[in-house]
Design a protein around this motif. Structure first.
Motif, short mmCIF file in Angstrom:
data_model
loop_
_atom_site.label_atom_id
_atom_site.label_comp_id
_atom_site.label_asym_id
_atom_site.label_seq_id
_atom_site.Cartn_x
_atom_site.Cartn_y
_atom_site.Cartn_z
N ILE B 294 0.87 -1.17 0.00
CA ILE B 294 0.00 0.00 0.00
C ILE B 294 0.91 1.22 0.00
N THR B 295 0.95 1.87 -1.14
CA THR B 295 1.74 3.10 -1.19
C THR B 295 0.88 4.18 -1.83
N ASN B 298 -3.28 8.57 -0.52
CA ASN B 298 -4.70 8.25 -0.36
C ASN B 298 -4.91 6.78 0.00
N ALA B 299 -4.14 5.93 -0.66
CA ALA B 299 -4.30 4.50 -0.39
C ALA B 299 -4.00 4.21 1.07
N VAL B 302 -6.88 5.44 3.31
CA VAL B 302 -8.07 4.59 3.25
C VAL B 302 -7.82 3.28 3.98
N ALA B 303 -6.64 2.70 3.76
CA ALA B 303 -6.34 1.44 4.42
C ALA B 303 -6.30 1.62 5.93
N MET B 305 -7.95 3.84 7.70
CA MET B 305 -9.30 4.00 8.22
C MET B 305 -10.04 2.67 8.22
N ASN B 306 -9.78 1.87 7.22
CA ASN B 306 -10.38 0.55 7.16
C ASN B 306 -9.96 -0.29 8.37
N SER B 309 -11.51 0.94 11.54
CA SER B 309 -12.92 0.58 11.72
C SER B 309 -13.05 -0.87 12.16
N LYS B 310 -12.13 -1.71 11.68
CA LYS B 310 -12.16 -3.11 12.15
C LYS B 310 -11.83 -3.17 13.63
N ASP B 380 -16.54 6.78 8.21
CA ASP B 380 -17.08 6.73 6.86
C ASP B 380 -17.14 8.11 6.24
N VAL B 383 -13.72 9.54 5.34
CA VAL B 383 -13.15 8.98 4.11
C VAL B 383 -13.91 9.51 2.91
N HIS B 384 -15.21 9.53 3.03
CA HIS B 384 -16.01 9.95 1.90
C HIS B 384 -15.71 11.40 1.54
N VAL B 388 -12.87 10.76 -1.29
CA VAL B 388 -13.66 10.59 -2.51
C VAL B 388 -14.11 11.94 -3.06
N SER B 415 -2.46 8.59 -7.19
CA SER B 415 -3.85 8.23 -7.48
C SER B 415 -4.66 9.46 -7.84
#
Lengths: 473, 549
Positions: B294-295, B298-299, B302-303, B305-306, B309-310, B380, B383-384, B388, B415
């Motif tokens: 993951i580089t 943004n990636a 997002v990772a 935050m993912n 959340s877990k 959420d 991130v949104h 996005v 990206s």
């Protein structure tokens, strides 16, 4: 010691219900998982390895007969872990997959480590788990360089042609993916590889000198799939199936991509794609759409040469790790078992560094004028008389060696009484045997209730109570 | 970037040989008139304020010592003069007292410096805040080089470490001065000149203090080669039960204040597979960061935050504990771990700060499930909104700057840029051509090319060595483990393979290089198009925003 309070990421299942069908002479009367290696039961070694890597609870599948003994194994041999012992019913001859199905409802963690009860290794688990976690693979398998040359290992018993049990293992060295696996027995003259496979993995290395360590890290949804299927062998059927499915057209690949809707974190990120076809493994797969999205944003790829994204957009991936240093052996045939016993004192340092090496058990008694070599191991409660010579041998528990006995390169199990004047070389003597005086035994396997002749000479034989049961399956 | 254009203008008549072995796309040289050399907007994703050009503080200390030593030397010189010994005899003294000799020449340096200073003031150099120091530096470096030249005569006993360091620093300063001098033409503030010329003289004497206040340094408590910092890091790792990474064996001295680690040895060696302190999602994340899977800013965000959340979803408050505080204390070691795997990116830092504010703002009386829901919702939204929607907004704004028929040059892969270009083609239906410049060792440009080609854009792929050659075609420019440098892709040709065996060779593989803010004309963000100086303002506004909601 669940400090984090979370569901543990891994659960370990040790499959030790095997009958040892490849060397029945030895495993007839004693379960394979309890066979001694260096005066510790075979099952101790995989459990020890798991303990070293932090596991404190392990599910063990054994045959009904040895359930009670295995229950007390951890405590007896100094392993600080809780064993959840599940017994296979004695009647049928279950495959490894059936054993896994048996414990399926005890699995609550997202990943499962499945290993065979006869695996002896000093593997550093992080190699495999790193691969598995980093690439979110469905299955990660362990392979090792085969260091045993069957031709040079002396083995007791009648000379027989070593069985061919090679595996053809195809690994893409660039990505560490396992692209092809097939055992020699399943192939005829040719090994055929699909062209589409080569298009995706142009540099494929196919090995024939690797041991399949039967050590797998599965995602739990694979076990869900297994529960509904009727596969019988993990190594023989499940693993090749997964390997093949890596490259198959995922029915979902043709679906339109979902909107860039990243507000999905709130809902369960691991949802199955679709649940129509219970036979199709893809219907069990859990996808993590956010992880996919971040992978898409990332500037990394694992291969070059085509216009596809990382992992070629394949959701199902199988990885393999080849261990090139250290020990990794499976004691599932006579060669391996004997070699293990001979080398174990040398390997104990790596396998169990915190354990005190025990050559002469404190409760054993060795007379002062007995010559016992340094590599020998004497078990608890054994007695070695004067004027004996022991070289490179292992003596089990509660054995008695009378005077003027020569033991050379022997593996002697528990409760064996070797009477005066015997000369035993390169042999394997099972539990409870009484060897009468002045016998000369060379390269034999001596089974339990063999009726010896005093002063008998035997060489390269299997001495069991029923001579007809010498077949190796 | 301005520099590059100048070079290109000069180099127009001399096509250099392109390293075209890697070029995969068609080579039709389209004669597109490049835009007038007016520097257009450049879109940048990350704030350029990440790191400033640095000078290690050791240099400052050394200068102090040097100054003291100089004074001693001056006194000695005066005494010597009185006793009739000529100053030039100090040359003879050199074998005996190497350090003193250096100070001797420093006295000469000062004299020369003052002379040059006067000369420069007459030349009407724009006297920005930096400039007195700059001219000082260049004068300093010029004369220090003289001193260095003198000292290259073989001295028995060898040079002291201090002298070697001084030499190196002189070279660095010369380079830095050259770079800054090149950037000078942009902003000239001549009104300050008069003040500066008066302030010059006192400033020379108090050189150390000037250096301290004018030049940006990495704060003292972040430099990796200081004992105190190392101890602090160790302590922190220990308290969080996170194993430390193995430090890099040989570091380039100039960058020794940065944390560098040996790549081969995985961090997870020491972490137990089960029962560890770190949540599995974070472990995965850390692995993916350190492996480079993951580089990209943004990636990574997002990772992150993912994974968070877990973590939150799996979290359950232990009895008698407060959710906000307990969760916060759980997250702390995770961040330390991630930092060990790979230094946090700016986007990650912002995201973590946001999350912490949200956690601390939780109403403690809320039942656990609701609190978790709330947190997951805000993640959420974050991130949104910030990834996005921001991307969409930036894309819209940036697209207005792109005109039909443009030839755009990009370095590496990002990206956001990808989105901008692809949207330009697909939404605004512009016809553009992209030249992707790529560099070792990661070859990220290939990913960019892949995405662009998949979207139907004409691409040219070149190596960075051929940038001057391609430059005439370009209208707009956007400008990314030492062992990675070893692999040249040809198995038989790895001259750098055993670089560790050569004592005098150290490899440095920089992942990030930072363009000084003065070279960036504009930053396109989702808020507006802003000059670089306004970035802190935007960040401040955003922070207020977050706290308010």
């Amino acid at each position: 010691m669940k400090t984090s309070g979370y569901v543990p990421e891994f659960q370990a299942v040790v499959l030790a219900g095997g009958k040892g069908s490849r060397f029945t002479d030895v495993t007839q009367n004693k379960a394979k998982c309890l066979l001694p290696v260096g005066n510790l039961p075979l099952l101790w070694y995989p459990l020890n390895m798991l303990q070293r890597n932090g596991f404190q609870e392990v599910i063990v599948v054994v045959s009904e007969a040895c359930k009670s003994e295995v229950n007390g194994l951890a405590k007896r041999y100094g392993l600080d872990m809780k064993l959840d012992v599940v017994a296979l019913s004695a009647q049928e001859d279950p495959g490894t997959a059936e054993a896994l199905r048996l414990v399926h409802d005890r699995i609550s963690s997202p990943r499962v480590i499945v290993l065979s009860g006869d695996l002896i290794t000093d593997l550093k688990l992080h190699h495999l788990t790193d691969l598995h976690r980093a690439h979110r693979s469905a299955l990660t398998a362990l392979f090792a360089q085969n260091t045993l040359d069957h031709k040079t290992i002396p083995v007791p018993g009648p000379k027989s042609k070593p069985k061919k049990e090679k595996d053809f293992v195809g690994i893409d060295k660039g990505t560490n993916q396992l692209c092809y696996i097939s055992s020699e027995a399943d192939l005829d003259e040719f090994l055929s590889v699909r062209r589409s496979l080569l298009m995706e993995h142009p540099r494929l290395s196919v090995f024939t000198n690797l041991i399949d360590a039967h050590f797998y890290i599965f995602e739990s949804w694979v076990l869900d799939f297994l529960a509904k299927d009727d596969i019988s062998s993990i190594k023989g059927e499940l693993v090749p199936h997964l390997v093949k499915k890596q490259h198959s057209k995922n029915p979902d690949q043709n679906q339109p991509k979902p909107e860039d809707d990243v507000s999905d974190l709130k809902n369960n990120p691991n949802k199955s794609l679709h649940a129509d076809d219970p036979q199709d493994i893809f219907s069990y797969m859990c996808t993590d759409s956010m992880a996919d999205k971040s992978q898409e944003l990332s500037t990394w790829t694992d291969h070059t040469g085509d216009l596809k994204g990382a992992y070629r957009n394949r959701p199902l991936r199988v990885y393999a790790h080849v261990m090139d240093t250290g020990t990794c052996l499976r004691a599932n045939n006579l060669y391996a078992y004997c070699e293990l016993n001979r080398q174990i004192s040398r390997w104990m340092n790596a396998l169990a560094p915190h354990r005190e090496p025990v050559h002469l058990h404190p409760n054993s008694k060795v007379e002062p004028r007995a010559q016992v070599g340094v590599e020998c191991q004497i078990g608890e409660g054994s007695f070695v008389s004067n004027k004996t010579t022991l070289k490179n041998s292992i003596l089990g528990v509660n054995c008695k060696v009378d005077e003027k006995v020569k033991l050379l390169n022997c593996i002697i199990m528990d409760n064996v009484h070797v009477k005066e004047g015997c000369q035993i070389t390169g042999s394997l003597i099972c539990d409870g045997v009484i060897v009468p005086e002045r016998c000369e035994i060379k390269d034999c396997i001596v089974g339990k209730s063999y009726k010896f002749v005093v002063g008998g000479k035997h060489a390269n034989e299997t001495l069991g109570d029923d001579q007809n049961r010498m077949m190796e399956i | 970037m301005a520099k590059k254009k100048k070079k290109a203008a000069q180099g127009k008549g001399q096509p250099l040989s392109t390293d075209s072995t890697e070029a995969e796309k068609s080579k039709t040289v389209v004669k597109v008139e490049p835009d007038s050399n007016s520097v257009q907007s450049e879109s940048r994703i990350e704030s350029p304020l990440e790191k400033e050009p640095i000078m290690s503080d050791k240099k400052v200390e050394k200068t102090k010592e040097e100054i003291l030593a100089e004074r001693e030397a001056k006194k000695a010189a005066k005494a010597a003069k009185k006793s009739g010994v000529k100053p030039s005899d100090s040359q003879a003294k050199r074998p005996a007292t190497p350090p003193k000799n250096e100070d001797k020449s420093k006295a000469q340096i000062l004299a020369q410096r003052e002379a040059q200073k006067a000369a420069k003031v007459n030349k009407q150099i724009p006297a920005k805040a930096d400039s007195p120091q700059d001219s000082k530096i260049s004068a300093n470096s010029g004369t220090l080089e003289l001193a260095v030249a003198q000292e290259t005569k073989p001295v028995d006993g060898g040079k002291t470490k201090a002298e070697l360091k001084a030499e190196r620093r002189a070279k660095q300063e010369a380079q830095r001065a050259a770079k800054l001098a090149g950037a000078k033409p942009e902003g000239a503030d001549s009104s300050k000149k008069g003040v500066a010329s008066r302030g010059n003289k006192p400033q020379i004497q108090s050189q150390p203090s000037i250096t301290k206040s004018k030049v940006q340094r990495v704060p003292d408590d972040m430099q990796a080669d200081r004992q105190s910092v190392e101890k602090k890091v160790q302590k922190k790792l220990q308290s969080a039960q996170i194993p430390a990474r193995v430090k890099a064996q040989r570091k380039v001295v100039l960058f020794s204040h940065l944390h560098q680690y040996e790549r081969e040895l995985s961090m997870t060696r020491e972490i137990p597979v089960v029962g560890g302190v770190i949540h599995s999602a974070i472990l995965e994340l850390g692995l993916r960061y350190s492996e480079g899977i993951i580089t990209g800013s943004n990636a990574r965000c997002v990772a992150l935050m993912n994974a968070m959340s877990k973590v939150i979803r799996d979290y359950s408050t232990p009895p008698h504990k407060d959710l906000p505080r307990d969760l916060d204390s759980r997250i702390k070691p995770y961040i330390t771990f991630l930092r060990q795997c790979r230094p946090l990116s700016l986007s990650m830092g912002n995201a973590i700060r946001f999350l912490k504010t949200k956690i601390n703002a939780l109403d403690p009386s809320l039942p656990e499930d609701e609190a978790k829901e709330q947190l997951l919702d805000s993640i959420d939204n974050y991130v949104h909104e910030n990834i996005v929607l921001a991307a969409k907004q930036i894309s819209i704004t940036a697209r207005e700057k792109i005109r039909n028929g443009d030839v755009i040059m990009i370095y590496g892969c990002s990206s956001l840029l990808r989105t901008v270009l692809i949207d330009a083609v697909q939404e605004s239906k512009l016809k553009i051509r992209v030249i992707v410049v790529d560099g070792r060792p990661k070859y990220e440009g290939r990913e960019m090319v892949r995405h662009l080609v998949n979207a139907g854009i004409n691409c040219t792929y070149v190596q960075i060595t051929s940038v001057p050659y391609m430059m005439p075609e370009v209208g707009r420019i956007e400008p990314c483990d030492p062992d990675d440098l070893v692999d040249t892709g040809r198995p038989s040709f790895t001259p750098l393979e055993d670089w560790r065996d050569l004592n005098s060779l150290t490899l440095l593989n920089l992942t990030y290089d930072v363009t000084p803010p003065t070279l960036v004309d504009a930053i396109i963000s989702e808020v507006s198009v802003i000059p670089t100086t306004s970035v802190p303002v935007i960040l401040r506004l955003k922070n207020i925003d977050h706290v308010a909601t």
